[in-house]
Design an enzyme around this catalytic site. Structure first.
Site, PDB file in Angstrom:
ATOM      1  N   LYS A 189       4.749  65.957   1.621  1.00 35.91           N
ATOM      2  CA  LYS A 189       5.366  67.264   0.957  1.00 35.91           C
ATOM      3  C   LYS A 189       6.326  67.694   1.852  1.00 35.91           C
ATOM      4  O   LYS A 189       6.178  68.112   2.947  1.00 35.91           O
ATOM      5  CB  LYS A 189       4.271  68.513   0.581  1.00 35.91           C
ATOM      6  CG  LYS A 189       4.776  69.568  -0.188  1.00 35.91           C
ATOM      7  CD  LYS A 189       3.637  70.342  -0.379  1.00 35.91           C
ATOM      8  CE  LYS A 189       3.871  71.411  -1.291  1.00 35.91           C
ATOM      9  NZ  LYS A 189       2.574  72.404  -1.543  1.00 35.91           N
ATOM     10  N   SER A 199       2.507  73.529  -6.335  1.00 33.76           N
ATOM     11  CA  SER A 199       3.907  73.355  -5.848  1.00 33.76           C
ATOM     12  C   SER A 199       3.838  71.636  -5.138  1.00 33.76           C
ATOM     13  O   SER A 199       4.877  71.278  -5.048  1.00 33.76           O
ATOM     14  CB  SER A 199       4.274  74.220  -4.657  1.00 33.76           C
ATOM     15  OG  SER A 199       3.217  74.289  -3.680  1.00 33.76           O
ATOM     16  N   SER A 236      -2.060  74.524  -5.365  1.00 32.21           N
ATOM     17  CA  SER A 236      -0.973  73.818  -5.184  1.00 32.21           C
ATOM     18  C   SER A 236      -1.316  72.353  -4.620  1.00 32.21           C
ATOM     19  O   SER A 236      -0.555  71.519  -5.021  1.00 32.21           O
ATOM     20  CB  SER A 236       0.224  74.256  -4.156  1.00 32.21           C
ATOM     21  OG  SER A 236       1.002  75.224  -4.674  1.00 32.21           O
TER      22      SER A 236
END
Lengths: 482, 528
Positions: free
Chosen positions: B95, B171, B195
């Site tokens: 990420k 996210s 997330s």
């Protein structure tokens, strides 16, 4: 001035002399290093970094807090103080807010006699004592601002006094004693010129005898004890002028211009800035358990003012001597070791130290613990003089010789034949020689100029390279000239 | 089956038997990326083409050469008979909220678009030290602020491989979609309110939010520092365990990383669930939210499509010997989102202070001669809507005059939420749970654009996941079936501090027991 008294509080920032910074492994002191050389992702606040607490900074803070008689919290927290400034790379300073390392505390400040006023003790309370990281330095260069991050993350203790000081002299004395204490404890180099000890002064005035507090001004950028004294003096004068003219004192922040010797207004302080303090989530609380605390405070030395009093009480030293001998911890340790080795009259040891050893320290810029003239050697020399083995001037030159060679005083005396000559016949022979060589002086003496006896003694001493017992020489000369 | 579809654990066996090479695996993944990912996220990307709408768009940066070099190093070690590490040759994505030395580390924000990290985050460093091969940095909501991935400044935003008209969740949307689409076997995500778990649920993969402090946060660009947890996204529980094994453990660079020893997650993984007490709470089968008109709290039960996979999982686990404990009260669950709204924004606003245009990242190009104006203009241009909203709210609720009403109060609520869990897991309490079994999300993946723009409603997507972040406890989301639209449904296991081993064991038992079920044979749409 007589109708008013000054009310002064000092906010000090003390740079702890740790090897590395408070939250990363960068070197802490950058005084001699070019800008932006002692930096890393952590202290420059790169995205994603985390602080890791340097234990040594906590330990030095604990020692200082204990020396200030402050109460240590078993659990204290770091908080974020949020504000924007280019030299604050994270946009917040990691500090301590409501649950800091320690609270309370005081310093019993001895204020020396001056202007016909007797000496007295001023109790200065400590309001706040907490750990924090330093910010960087900003420098204006023409149309550019240059930022040096070296200082970011250097460990500081912020220590704030109550509004307890009553004159510029007291403020100066506080800083002198604080600097002495910091060095004594070994927690800071406390050099104001290098910013190791920084001071802001809060100043207000009020009618003498009043107990309320008037609005205060804050003086920033005072980088020496003299500057603190002068700046506060100037500010008190200004406030009196304002009040006498019927004006109100406004809560300004002032800056001291050292070169011009004047205060300049930096800003009005109408409202307090909101720093939006909250607990620093990246650090655990400091758990100062009893074992750790005991371990840290094991090394806490007797404090300078306590030792000063003890030197006066236990050794019968005058305040003057006690003050000087406790100006540095090394020197006071040296003195005590020498007294112990000597075994009697501490004042006699003090005299040697104050007259000769201190001069030697100044000349060589050494600290007492670095002298080759150890306390034991000093004591030995004084004993040699006491026993009449060497005369006073030989004793003093011995101090120098021991320091230069590192040899024991006894060995030097033996090797160089410095022992005082007390043999009547040897001295008598030299005396006869001197008289024979100085017929004119003999005539003058006999004509009544008896003060010449000192000159004759001197000549004998010179011939015997200082080894003669001067009293004996004088007796023999007087007898021969009679 | 192509190499890129083989899970990590099996890949590592094949690699060690030298049946395949790490370079082959890496190339297979790069080919899959070329086939399904479409264009990578970029600033000022222009409007979407019809083709864009069919692609996954998981990536911001593909580190192709770096990956191939790492793969070749692993192959050399394997050839030389050296130990190449636990994850040798396993491709993963990171990420783009983690700093990785020499790579753009953007946080999916314009303000960091030109920033290249000078150091590597601890979890990434541990993955690479174990021989894993990083394929690139994947997309996310800007600074992780969202639950759909639509708020990224790097468009096109990732899409759900099960149906590209739907969001992948967020996210960690790029993490979940890259793993679901077979672009990588594993992904490193972060979970601040859900997330990792929510996008894992939306994309039909496994996501672990470890105990706070189990995995070092060093190098993770912070959102809510007291809530952020790096964790694995994987295709199955075994792979998640393998990855957690690699990244967990104390770190001298993160003092909040726990010094608790890391158990051998793999050794006990198939130990079964016999005797474990697994709870169900009515408070996790409804959501409570403020009515946008009246502000009153309203409650709503969950759709059957969400509820029934959880109840079925309970039956499966019961049949394997677990004891199901019903009606466990978790009364403070409903306050999770409001408290989170306050706490996370206070921390976020402070964490965003450093992006000021002075040291690195974006600086306004307008000629400005005043420092405050430089800050304002830079931040106005550099931050997207979500960071701005969070700064505004964070600054408001932490202001001296409001802090007691909001921030301090939210912290007390947080303590109450933690207490709910402590009571449920209390060894001598009434329920004595080993784990709580819940749905991961109140809905399956919603359509792109359906919720985006309503920040409050979007936030409620995290209602069932955020309590674990408040409490600091671990959570595991794993696929539990498909809804009527053939979109994945996630089920969640929550356990006491450092009980990842137990959660993984329960998850693995469920996975094995349902291995042959029909829904497991359905492939994501982009792979059909």
């Amino acid at each position: 001035m007589n109708d008013y008294e000054a009310v002064i509080g000092l906010e000090t920032h003390i740079q702890l002399n740790t090897t590395t910074k408070i939250f990363c492994a960068c070197k802490a002191d950058s005084w001699f290093d070019p800008p932006n050389t002692n930096i890393c992702p952590v202290c420059t606040g790169m995205p994603g970094v985390l602080p890791v607490l340097n234990k040594a900074a906590v330990e030095k803070g604990v020692v200082l807090a204990a020396a200030m008689h402050a109460e240590l919290r078993p659990l204290s927290y770091f908080d974020r103080k949020n504000y924007f400034y280019p030299d604050l790379p994270k946009g917040y300073q990691i500090s301590q807010y409501d649950q800091s390392l320690a609270f309370g505390g005081y310093l019993d400040l001895p204020v020396p006699a001056a202007n016909g006023q007797p000496a007295y003790i001023r109790k200065v309370s400590i309001h706040k004592l907490h750990l924090e990281e330093d910010a960087g330095k900003t420098k204006n260069a023409g149309h550019e601002r240059l930022i040096d991050f070296n200082r970011c993350g250097v460990p500081l203790v912020e220590m704030v006094t109550g509004p307890d000081l009553r004159s510029p002299d007291e403020a100066a004395q506080y800083l002198i004693r604080l600097r002495q204490l910091l060095r004594w404890l070994g927690v800071s180099e406390a050099d104001m010129e290098k910013g190791h000890l920084r001071c802001d002064a809060n100043v207000s005035i009020r009618p003498r005898g009043a107990t309320y507090l008037n609005p205060k001004t804050e003086i920033k950028n005072v980088n020496s004890i003299e500057a603190v004294r002068s700046a506060i003096e100037k500010e008190i004068e200004r406030q009196i002028r304002e009040v006498e003219a019927g004006h109100r004192i406004e809560a300004w922040t002032l800056e001291w211009d050292e070169e011009a010797g004047v205060l300049r207004k930096m800003r009005s302080k109408e409202t307090e800035a909101d720093y939006r303090y909250f607990r620093e989530p990246d650090l655990l609380p400091i758990r100062l358990d009893d074992a750790w605390k005991a371990d840290i405070l094991k090394a806490l030395p007797e404090l300078p003012l306590v030792r000063r009093q003890r030197f006066m009480n236990a050794y019968g030293l005058p305040e003057y001597d006690a003050d000087i001998l406790t100006s540095e911890r090394n020197l006071s340790d040296y003195f005590e070791s020498a007294v112990k080795a000597y075994g009697s009259d501490p004042k006699r040891v003090s005299n040697y130290l104050m007259n000769d050893v201190l001069r030697m320290l100044n000349e060589t810029s050494k600290t007492a613990d670095r002298l080759r003239l150890t306390p034991a050697y000093l004591a030995e020399i004084i004993k040699l003089a006491d026993a009449g083995t060497v005369n006073t001037s030989t004793a003093k030159s011995l101090l120098q010789k021991v320091e230069e060679s590192g040899m024991a005083p006894g060995e030097i005396v033996a090797a160089e034949g410095l022992a005082k000559v007390s043999d009547d016949s040897a001295i008598r022979a030299v005396c006869l020689e001197v008289l024979a060589e100085s017929p004119k002086e003999v005539e003058s003496y006999k004509a009544g100029k008896v003060t010449l006896i000192g000159w004759f003694v001197g000549q004998v001493m010179k011939k015997m390279r200082g080894k003669a017992d001067p009293t004996l020489a004088r007796t023999i000369l007087e007898e021969l000239l009679a | 089956m192509e190499l890129c579809d083989i899970p990590a654990y099996e890949l590592s066996l094949l690699l060690r038997q030298r049946q395949i090479s790490a370079e082959e695996v890496t190339r297979a993944c790069l080919e899959r990326i070329a086939a399904v990912d479409g264009r990578s996220g970029a600033l000022d990307a222009g409007s979407l083409t019809p083709e864009d709408e069919q692609k996954v768009h998981a990536f911001i940066t593909i580190t192709r050469e770096r990956a191939l070099n790492q793969a070749r190093t692993v192959d050399q070690k394997l050839a030389a008979g050296e130990d190449p590490g636990l994850l040798a040759g396993i491709p993963f994505t990171t990420k783009d909220i983690f700093s990785v030395r020499g790579t753009p580390s953007t946080a999916a924000s314009r303000i960091l678009a030109n920033y290249t990290a000078p150091y590597t985050a601890t979890p990434v460093a541990r993955m690479e030290a174990a021989g894993a091969v990083m394929l690139g940095k994947v997309n996310l909501d800007e600074f992780t602020y969202g639950s759909s991935n639509e708020s990224t400044a790097f468009q096109p935003a990732p899409r759900n491989p099960w149906n590209p008209a739907h969001v992948p969740g967020g996210s960690s949307g790029g993490s979940a979609s890259s793993v679901a689409a077979g672009e990588a076997a594993l992904s490193l995500g972060t979970d601040t309110a859900g997330s990792i778990r929510q996008p894992a649920a939306f994309c039909g993969v496994v996501g672990v939010k470890p105990t706070y402090g189990r995995v070092s946060r060093y190098g993770l660009i912070a959102f809510g520092s007291s809530l952020d947890c790096p964790g694995p996204v994987a295709r199955n529980v075994v792979d998640a365990a393998l990855m957690l094994q690699t990244i967990a453990g104390a770190d001298p660079r993160d003092s909040t990383a726990a010094k608790v020893p890391v158990p051998d997650y793999l050794a006990q993984l198939e130990g079964g669930v016999k005797g474990l007490r697994i709870g169900l709470s009515p408070d996790y089968f409804r959501i409570a939210f403020p009515d946008p008109q009246t502000g009153e709290y309203r409650e709503q039960s969950l759709p059957m499509d969400i509820e029934s996979p959880v109840l079925r999982a309970a039956e499966v686990l019961a049949s394997l010997g677990a004891e199901i404990v019903e009606d466990v009260p978790m009364p403070n669950t409903r306050y999770g989102i409001p408290a989170y709204f306050v706490i996370s924004r206070v921390e976020a606003a402070s964490n965003l202070h450093r992006y000021d245009g002075v040291k690195y990242g974006y600086r306004t190009r307008q000629p400005i001669d005043d420092l405050t104006k430089l800050y304002r203009q830079t931040r106005n241009e550099g931050f997207g809507l979500q960071p701005k909203l969070r700064i505004l709210m964070g600054m408001y609720v932490s202001a001296a005059q409001y802090s007691a009403q909001y921030y301090q109060r939210a912290l007390r609520v947080r303590t109450l939420i933690r207490r709910d869990f402590e009571q449920a897991f209390d060894r001598s309490g009434k329920h004595r749970l080993d784990a709580l079994l819940t749905p991961t999300t109140p809905t399956t993946a919603f359509k792109m654009g359906a919720v985006y723009g309503d920040s409050v409603l979007m936030q409620y997507a995290d209602q069932l996941t955020v309590p674990a972040n408040h409490a600091g406890i671990p959570g595991l989301s794993l696929p539990g079936g498909l809804d009527a639209d053939r979109l994945p449904v996630g089920i969640q296991l929550l356990g006491p501090d450092f009980s990842e081993d137990v959660l993984l064991r329960i998850g693995r038992a469920y996975e094995l027991a349902t291995e042959t079920e029909d829904w497991r044979k359905v492939k994501p749409m982009v792979l059909r």
